[in-house]
Design a protein around this motif. Structure first.
Motif, PDB file in Angstrom:
ATOM      1  N   SER A 208       0.823  -1.211   0.000  1.00  0.00           N
ATOM      2  CA  SER A 208       0.000   0.000   0.000  1.00  0.00           C
ATOM      3  C   SER A 208       0.854   1.257   0.000  1.00  0.00           C
ATOM      4  N   GLY A 209       1.862   1.295   0.870  1.00  0.00           N
ATOM      5  CA  GLY A 209       2.709   2.480   0.954  1.00  0.00           C
ATOM      6  C   GLY A 209       2.044   3.636   1.666  1.00  0.00           C
ATOM      7  N   LYS A 210       0.836   3.450   2.197  1.00  0.00           N
ATOM      8  CA  LYS A 210       0.104   4.545   2.832  1.00  0.00           C
ATOM      9  C   LYS A 210       0.011   4.386   4.343  1.00  0.00           C
ATOM     10  N   GLU A 211       0.465   3.272   4.890  1.00  0.00           N
ATOM     11  CA  GLU A 211       0.387   3.070   6.328  1.00  0.00           C
ATOM     12  C   GLU A 211       1.405   3.954   7.033  1.00  0.00           C
ATOM     13  N   PRO A 212       1.051   4.495   8.213  1.00  0.00           N
ATOM     14  CA  PRO A 212       2.017   5.303   8.964  1.00  0.00           C
ATOM     15  C   PRO A 212       3.140   4.426   9.519  1.00  0.00           C
ATOM     16  N   ILE A 213       4.332   4.985   9.608  1.00  0.00           N
ATOM     17  CA  ILE A 213       5.476   4.247  10.135  1.00  0.00           C
ATOM     18  C   ILE A 213       5.486   4.355  11.654  1.00  0.00           C
ATOM     19  N   ASP A 214       5.640   3.247  12.304  1.00  0.00           N
ATOM     20  CA  ASP A 214       5.622   3.183  13.765  1.00  0.00           C
ATOM     21  C   ASP A 214       7.022   3.507  14.310  1.00  0.00           C
ATOM     22  N   PHE A 215       7.351   4.804  14.341  1.00  0.00           N
ATOM     23  CA  PHE A 215       8.687   5.208  14.796  1.00  0.00           C
ATOM     24  C   PHE A 215       8.911   4.878  16.268  1.00  0.00           C
ATOM     25  N   ALA A 216       7.898   5.100  17.094  1.00  0.00           N
ATOM     26  CA  ALA A 216       8.037   4.812  18.530  1.00  0.00           C
ATOM     27  C   ALA A 216       8.297   3.329  18.756  1.00  0.00           C
TER      28      ALA A 216
ATOM     29  N   VAL B 194       2.993   0.592  23.750  1.00  0.00           N
ATOM     30  CA  VAL B 194       2.905   1.402  22.533  1.00  0.00           C
ATOM     31  C   VAL B 194       2.311   0.601  21.386  1.00  0.00           C
ATOM     32  N   GLU B 195       2.758  -0.649  21.222  1.00  0.00           N
ATOM     33  CA  GLU B 195       2.288  -1.460  20.095  1.00  0.00           C
ATOM     34  C   GLU B 195       0.796  -1.770  20.203  1.00  0.00           C
TER      35      GLU B 195
ATOM     36  N   THR C 123      -1.350   2.382  15.209  1.00  0.00           N
ATOM     37  CA  THR C 123      -2.201   2.136  14.043  1.00  0.00           C
ATOM     38  C   THR C 123      -1.619   1.048  13.156  1.00  0.00           C
ATOM     39  N   SER C 124      -0.303   1.106  12.961  1.00  0.00           N
ATOM     40  CA  SER C 124       0.382   0.108  12.130  1.00  0.00           C
ATOM     41  C   SER C 124       1.638  -0.339  12.866  1.00  0.00           C
ATOM     42  N   PRO C 125       1.492  -1.224  13.872  1.00  0.00           N
ATOM     43  CA  PRO C 125       2.625  -1.600  14.726  1.00  0.00           C
ATOM     44  C   PRO C 125       3.750  -2.283  13.955  1.00  0.00           C
ATOM     45  N   ILE C 126       4.972  -2.053  14.414  1.00  0.00           N
ATOM     46  CA  ILE C 126       6.140  -2.642  13.764  1.00  0.00           C
ATOM     47  C   ILE C 126       6.144  -4.158  13.933  1.00  0.00           C
ATOM     48  N   LEU C 127       5.590  -4.643  15.063  1.00  0.00           N
ATOM     49  CA  LEU C 127       5.426  -6.076  15.316  1.00  0.00           C
ATOM     50  C   LEU C 127       4.058  -6.270  15.958  1.00  0.00           C
ATOM     51  N   PRO C 128       3.032  -6.538  15.159  1.00  0.00           N
ATOM     52  CA  PRO C 128       1.671  -6.669  15.691  1.00  0.00           C
ATOM     53  C   PRO C 128       1.588  -7.731  16.788  1.00  0.00           C
ATOM     54  N   LEU C 129       1.122  -7.314  17.965  1.00  0.00           N
ATOM     55  CA  LEU C 129       1.086  -8.226  19.104  1.00  0.00           C
ATOM     56  C   LEU C 129       0.054  -9.331  18.932  1.00  0.00           C
ATOM     57  N   HIS C 130      -0.955  -9.100  18.094  1.00  0.00           N
ATOM     58  CA  HIS C 130      -1.985 -10.126  17.916  1.00  0.00           C
ATOM     59  C   HIS C 130      -1.411 -11.386  17.268  1.00  0.00           C
ATOM     60  N   LEU C 131      -0.253 -11.262  16.616  1.00  0.00           N
ATOM     61  CA  LEU C 131       0.360 -12.444  16.019  1.00  0.00           C
ATOM     62  C   LEU C 131       0.711 -13.495  17.078  1.00  0.00           C
ATOM     63  N   PHE C 132       1.018 -13.033  18.297  1.00  0.00           N
ATOM     64  CA  PHE C 132       1.391 -13.966  19.353  1.00  0.00           C
ATOM     65  C   PHE C 132       0.189 -14.719  19.913  1.00  0.00           C
ATOM     66  N   ARG C 133      -1.009 -14.288  19.543  1.00  0.00           N
ATOM     67  CA  ARG C 133      -2.197 -15.063  19.912  1.00  0.00           C
ATOM     68  C   ARG C 133      -2.391 -16.245  18.959  1.00  0.00           C
ATOM     69  N   ASN C 134      -1.657 -16.230  17.870  1.00  0.00           N
ATOM     70  CA  ASN C 134      -1.667 -17.336  16.916  1.00  0.00           C
ATOM     71  C   ASN C 134      -0.694 -18.394  17.421  1.00  0.00           C
ATOM     72  N   SER C 135      -1.201 -19.555  17.827  1.00  0.00           N
ATOM     73  CA  SER C 135      -0.357 -20.574  18.452  1.00  0.00           C
ATOM     74  C   SER C 135       0.734 -21.078  17.513  1.00  0.00           C
TER      75      SER C 135
END
Length: 518
Positions: A191-199, A246-247, A251-263
Motif C-alpha cells: 500500500s505504501g500509505k500506512e504510517p510508520i511506527d517510529f516509537a 505502545v504497540e 495504528t500500524s505496529p512494527i510487530l503486531p502483538l496479535h500475532l502472538f495469539r496465533n499458536s
C-alpha cells in the motif's frame, strides 16, 4: 509475483540466492581471517566487537525492515541492503584500526539485516506455501555452501595475499547481485500509505540491543550478577514493557502483538529460538572439544565440522522437497528435532580417547537433523499469517533464531566454565610438583585455552625439565579430561533444550500449506 512465469521466478531466485550467498560468504570468510587482521591492526581486547557490532545491527535492522517491506515492497530494501553491504565490505578492507573495523562491520550489519529479511520474504512473494519448502531448503543450502568454502578461502587469502582481500574478493559478486535484483525483481508494494511506527521501532531496538549485549558480555567480560549485566537486563525489560504498551495502541505496529495469539506463530518462534541455541552452541563449542580434548589440528577440525555442514545442506534440500511433495511438515519437524537431540545427546558422551570417525558420524547426525528442521519453522510462520504480514512474520522467525544463538552461547559458556571450575581445583595439586622456575608456564597450564594452541603447549613442554615430564603429561591429560567433562555438560544442557523443543512441537497445529498467496 506469484503469477510470474516459472522461468522468470527461477531467474529471480538465482538473483536472491546470489545475494544471500554474498552475505553468507562474507560472514564465514571473516572468522578465519580475523586473528591475522587483529595481529596487523591491533586491538585484541576489542576482538569480540567485530562480531557483536554486526550481530546487533543486523538483528535490529531485520525486524524493522520486515514491517517496512510489507508496506513499501521488498525491492527497495534488498537493493539498499546490497548497496550498504557492498560499501561496508569495501570500507572494511581499508581499516587501519580495530575501531574502524568495528564501525564498518556495523555498516555491513545494517546491509546484511536488510538482505536476509527481504530475501527469505521474497520466496514467500514468489511461491505459495505449498511450493516454498523446496526453495527455502535451497536458501538454507546457500549458508551451507558458504560454511564449507568460506573458512577455507579466508585461510588461503591471509596465507598468500594481504588480508584486505578477504573483504574485497567478493565485491564483484555484490555488484552482479545488485544488477540482477534491479533488472529482474518486480516491485511488490502492498500500500505504501500506512504510517510508520517510529516509537515502536525505537523501543524494539531498545529492547533487543541491551538484551543481546547482556548475553554477549555475561560470564566473559562481566559476571552475571554484575551491575553492568543486571542493568542491561533491567533496561531491556523496561523497554519491553513500554514497547508492548505502545504497540497495543499503534495504528500500524512494527510487530503486531496479535500475532502472538496465533499458536502456530508463537510455538514456531519458540522452537526456532531453541534450535538457534542448539545450533550455535554446537558450532561454537564442538571445535573446542575437537582441538582441545582430542588434540586435533585446526585444519583437521575444519574438515570434521565440514561433515556437519554437508549433512545440513543435504537435510535441508530433502526436507524442502518432501514438504513441497506432501504438503506436510509436523512429522518432519519432530523427526528432525529428535535427530538433533540424538546428535547432541551423543556429543555429551564423547571422551578424550574417542575415535575421529565417531565424532564425524556425530556431526553428520546433528547436521542432518538441523538441516531437516531449518526450512520448516520459517515456513510454518509464513503459512500461519496473512500475506500482507509476510515480511513481519519472516523477520520475526530470523530474529528469534538469532537471539536463541546469542543467548545459548552465553548460557552454555557459563555452564562450561562452572563445570570446568569444579575440576580445576583438582588439577592444581599436580602443578605443585613442577619446578618453581616454570611459574609462568604453570599459570598457563591451569588455563584450558592452552589446549587449543598446540605449538604453545609444545614450547611449554620443552621448557620443563626431563624429570618432570611425567607430571606434565599427567597434568595435560587431566586438563583434557576436565575440558571434556565441562563440554559434555554444555552439550547435555543444549540437548535438553532441544528435547523441550520436541515436546513443544507436539502441540504445533499442522495447518494445510496454502496453494496460493491470495
Amino acid at each position: 509475483m506469484e503469477d510470474l512465469e516459472i522461468k522468470k521466478k527461477i531467474t529471480i531466485m538465482v538473483a536472491v540466492m546470489a545475494s544471500v550467498l554474498f552475505v553468507a560468504l562474507n560472514q564465514t570468510i571473516v572468522g578465519t581471517a580475523l586473528p591475522m587482521i587483529v595481529a596487523d591492526i591491533g586491538g585484541i581486547h576489542y576482538f569480540n566487537w567485530v562480531f557483536t557490532a554486526f550481530m546487533l545491527a543486523s538483528s535490529v535492522t531485520a525486524i524493522l525492515v520486515g514491517k517496512l517491506s510489507d508496506i513499501y515492497g521488498r525491492k527497495p530494501f534488498i537493493l539498499a541492503g546490497l548497496a550498504i553491504f557492498t560499501i561496508g565490505s569495501l570500507l572494511n578492507g581499508t581499516s587501519d584500526t580495530i575501531f574502524q573495523l568495528i564501525a564498518y562491520r556495523t555498516v555491513q550489519g545494517f546491509g546484511g539485516g536488510m538482505i536476509m529479511s527481504t530475501a527469505f520474504t521474497a520466496v514467500g512473494d514468489l511461491f505459495p506455501p505449498r511450493e516454498r519448502g523446496r526453495w527455502q531448503g535451497l536458501m538454507g543450502a546457500s549458508f551451507g555452501i558458504a560454511s564449507v568454502f568460506g573458512p577455507t578461502m579466508g585461510g588461503y587469502i591471509v596465507d598468500h595475499f594481504q588480508w584486505h582481500w578477504v573483504f574485497w574478493i567478493f565485491l564483484p559478486f555484490g555488484v552482479v547481485a545488485f544488477f540482477l535484483i534491479w533488472r529482474l525483481f518486480p516491485q511488490t508494494a502492498q500500500s505504501g500509505k500506512e504510517p510508520i511506527d517510529f516509537a515502536g521501532a525505537v523501543l524494539i531496538a531498545g529492547t533487543i540491543i541491551p538484551l543481546l549485549l547482556a548475553f554477549s558480555w555475561a560470564g566473559t567480560d562481566y559476571a552475571w550478577t554484575s551491575p553492568q549485566i543486571v542493568g542491561l537486563f533491567a533496561i531491556s525489560a523496561m523497554m519491553l514493557v513500554f514497547f508492548i504498551w505502545v504497540e497495543g495502541r499503534a495504528t500500524s505496529p512494527i510487530l503486531p502483538l496479535h500475532l502472538f495469539r496465533n499458536s502456530v506463530f508463537t510455538i514456531s518462534n519458540a522452537v526456532g529460538f531453541m534450535m538457534g541455541l542448539g545450533m550455535f552452541g554446537t558450532i561454537m563449542y564442538m571445535p573446542f572439544f575437537i582441538q582441545g580434548v582430542m588434540g586435533v589440528s585446526a585444519t583437521q577440525t575444519g574438515f570434521i565440522m565440514m561433515a556437519m555442514t554437508l549433512s545440513n545442506v543435504t537435510g535441508s534440500a530433502i526436507s524442502g522437497h518432501i514438504m513441497t511433495a506432501t504438503g506436510r511438515y509436523k512429522r518432519l519437524a519432530l523427526a528432525g528435532l529428535l535427530v538433533m537431540f540424538g546428535g547432541l545427546g551423543a556429543a555429551a558422551c564423547l571422551h578424550v580417547d574417542v575415535a575421529t570417525w565417531m565424532v564425524v558420524v556425530n556431526m553428520v547426525v546433528f547436521g542432518f537433523g538441523l538441516g531437516t528442521c531449518f526450512p520448516i519453522f520459517t515456513l510454518t510462520v509464513q503459512n500461519a499469517v496473512q500475506h500482507r504480514l509476510l515480511g513481519v512474520a519472516t523477520s520475526s522467525a530470523q530474529l528469534f533464531r538469532q537471539m536463541g544463538g546469542t543467548v545459548g552461547v552465553a548460557i552454555l559458556g557459563t555452564i562450561m566454565n562452572g563445570l570446568m571450575g569444579q575440576k580445576l581445583h583438582e588439577i592444581t595439586r599436580l602443578t605443585e610438583q613442577l619446578p618453581e622456575r616454570v611459574e609462568d608456564q604453570i599459570g598457563e597450564l591451569t588455563n584450558p585455552q592452552v589446549l587449543m594452541d598446540h605449538e604453545r603447549l609444545a614450547r611449554i613442554q620443552q621448557s620443563i625439565p626431563e624429570q618432570t615430564q611425567g607430571v606434565f603429561t599427567q597434568l595435560i591429560g587431566e586438563l583434557r579430561d576436565a575440558l571434556g567433562y565441562a563440554l559434555n555438560g554444555a552439550f547435555l544442557a543444549a540437548a535438553c533444550v532441544l528435547f523441550v523443543a520436541f515436546i513443544l512441537t507436539l502441540f504445533l497445529k499442522e495447518l494445510e500449506l496454502k496453494t496460493t498467496n491470495k
